[in-house]
Design an enzyme around this catalytic site. Structure first.
Site, PDB file in Angstrom:
ATOM      1  CG  ASP A 124      -0.500  -0.293   2.491  1.00  0.00           C
ATOM      2  OD1 ASP A 124       0.701  -0.098   2.715  1.00  0.00           O
ATOM      3  OD2 ASP A 124      -1.299  -0.705   3.350  1.00  0.00           O
ATOM      4  CB  SER A 473      -4.187  -3.006   8.957  1.00  0.00           C
ATOM      5  OG  SER A 473      -4.339  -3.684   7.729  1.00  0.00           O
TER       6      SER A 473
END
Length: 560
Positions: A124, A473
């Site tokens: 990410d 997360s």
């Protein structure tokens, strides 16, 4: 007539001779010196499965760029993985790595004055980092999403990385004890190949954001890593970037306010990761766009229906989402809400890209009039405990109570909070405050996901609320949690003044989180503080800690 490239140097000049000598080692000849010079920015690493296939992609991209009439140069950057790089400094390197990537790319690509970039993105932080680099350098750029990992089965049932993570936390907290052998078997089957986590976590969210912004080729996200579709995109991107250089189509032509609005609406429609909020704000700052992303999420929250329910937000898989049409299908369903005249890397507008697009499965990616729900999945809230902002993530079928009031129990680190679970200090009805995890305090933003999973493992997930200046997360979606509270404790925010027993009231529907303590008492507590925390870090984290700006202002990037 073709325009003069920015990489052009006069034949016979000193600079020309120096480059000719250096590049001759790679077989580059005088004719090549006249071609568009394309950086292939490769975030490869052997530290995590996310990046394991990128060297092969870079090699193929080089071949395709040469065939398209360009001259490729591969450059490398940092490649952080939440699953691996989070071990050191309590996860402090994860968010700052995003900004390190931006500076890495600037040094290599701007220093060499290359003409364009292909950015290979995977886990990410590489996605916002490379988008931000594209916006800063403002040279023709295409982002290529390198795909999600294939998942497997454990004893006849689906298992992916998120399942493994949850089961490991449950085992650690005694909810359900697995043997080392069972966890080992799960580990062998959760990830069957390279790529990012197979859910609507931050990585897949940000891959889709690239397409919604117009920075990735239409129809390229999400994608199974090493699939034929991914390889087809490699070839198409190689041809397109060469033409983009000649056309001089730059990121800031694409990253206009309307494109950011489109991206925000797509994140809301797919119940994407809350981390997209700060990443988009950081990107807007690098693009020099006066855009308030946090304000956009607030403004569009009640307007945009929820059109998909991919794990961990619902029951569908990312494979089903891709098969249903992926990002293009979401954009098509949302077309009436979007600014469809924005230009994309394809050279066409969103409207032109969506012409003729059909949705393969309208149960997975639903039409607006048959949305999963019509309430927001990402809710920004404010109040006396979060004067600037806080973020709540709600699942598609969320049955948690959206109002909560209770006494605070305060912890100053995630590890301390997890220990509080193990010792039985946290009771039903508590509002658990975990602070010191913000960009400056951690530094780099501390992760709270393991603590939230620990709450669930102790059967407390639906019995307490959480307030933190840290982050979670994109794969975690449990407990009523107000995340990324700003100002953070290290910046003097009210969250740093909370004491055990203080009453905290949360109302997600009315969008507030309040600390029920008289202002006179808070002033007394402020007077007892000894000022800002000592700067005990060294190296990169000390630089980040000194220069990072608040999230709602810059998305957590480094500005004096």
């Amino acid at each position: 007539m073709e325009r003069k490239l920015r990489s052009y140097v006069e034949p016979g000049s000193v600079r020309w001779a120096m480059r000719r000598a250096q590049w001759g080692v790679f077989g580059i000849n005088e004719e090549d010196m006249e071609k568009p010079k394309i950086a292939i920015v490769n975030t490869s690493s052997n530290l995590a499965a996310c990046f394991a296939h990128l060297d092969g992609i870079a090699a193929k991209m080089k071949e395709e760029i040469r065939a398209a009439g360009g001259l490729p140069f591969e450059v490398r950057t940092a490649a952080p993985s939440d699953a691996v790089t989070s071990m050191g400094r309590k996860g402090g390197y994860i968010l700052p790595a995003r900004d390190l990537i931006v500076n890495d790319v600037e040094v290599a690509v701007e220093g060499a004055m290359l003409d364009g970039m292909i950015c290979l993105v995977s886990c990410d932080k590489t996605v916002p980092g490379l988008l931000m680099a594209a916006a800063r350098l403002n040279i023709p750029t295409i982002v290529v999403a390198c795909g999600y990992q294939p998942s497997g089965q454990y004893r006849g049932e689906h298992i992916d990385f998120e399942d493994l993570w949850l089961n490991a936390v449950k085992q650690q907290n005694g909810k359900r004890v697995y043997s080392v052998e069972e966890l080992s078997e799960m580990s062998k089957n959760a990830i069957l190949g390279p790529g990012v986590c197979a859910g609507m976590g931050t990585a897949n969210t940000m891959h889709i954001v690239c397409e919604a912004l117009g920075m990735a080729l239409p129809g390229s996200t999400p994608v199974l890593a090493n699939s034929q579709k991914m390889w087809d995109t490699v070839g198409l991107a190689a041809k397109r970037i060469v033409q983009m250089v000649w056309d001089d189509l730059k990121p800031r032509d694409i990253l206009v306010p309307e494109a950011f609005a489109n991206a925000v609406k797509v994140v809301l429609a797919i119940s994407g990761s809350i981390n997209a909020v700060k990443h988009l704000q950081a990107l807007a700052r690098e693009a020099q766009m006066d855009v308030d992303i946090y304000g956009m999420f607030e403004r569009f929250a009640d307007e945009i229906p929820l059109l998909s329910a991919v794990r961990p937000n619902g029951e569908h898989t990312i494979e089903q989402f891709e098969a249903a049409g992926g990002a293009q299908a979401v954009l098509k369903q949302l077309e009436s809400f979007l600014h469809t005249d924005t230009i994309t890397v394809s050279g066409r507008t969103i409207k032109e890209n969506l012409h003729g697009i059909a949705i393969s499965d309208e149960e997975v990616i639903r039409p607006v009039n048959r949305a999963f729900v019509n309430r927001p999945s990402i809710v920004l809230i404010r109040g006396s405990l979060a004067p600037d902002t806080g973020i709540v993530k709600l699942a598609v079928t969320d049955d948690r109570q959206l109002q909560f009031s209770g006494p605070a129990i305060v912890f100053n680190s995630a590890d301390e909070a997890i220990e509080g679970v193990h010792k039985g200090l946290i009771k039903p009805g508590h509002v658990v405050v975990v602070r010191g995890l913000g960009p400056k305090g951690a530094p780099g933003m501390g992760f709270l996901s393991n603590f939230v999973f620990a709450l669930n493992g102790a059967s407390l997930g639906d019995k307490v609320a959480v307030v933190t200046d840290g982050q979670q997360s994109g794969l975690s979606n449990m407990s009523l949690a107000v995340n990324e509270v700003s100002p953070e404790a290290a910046e003097g925010g009210p969250i740093g003044l909370v004491e055990d027993g203080d009453t905290i009231v949360i109302d997600v529907e009315k969008r507030f989180v309040n600390l029920e303590v008289p202002e006179s008492e808070l002033e007394l507590r402020r007077s007892r503080l000894n000022g800002a925390p000592a700067m005990e870090e060294h190296g990169w984290l000390s630089i980040y800690q000194r220069l990072v700006r608040p999230l709602p202002e810059t998305g957590g990037i480094l500005f004096k």
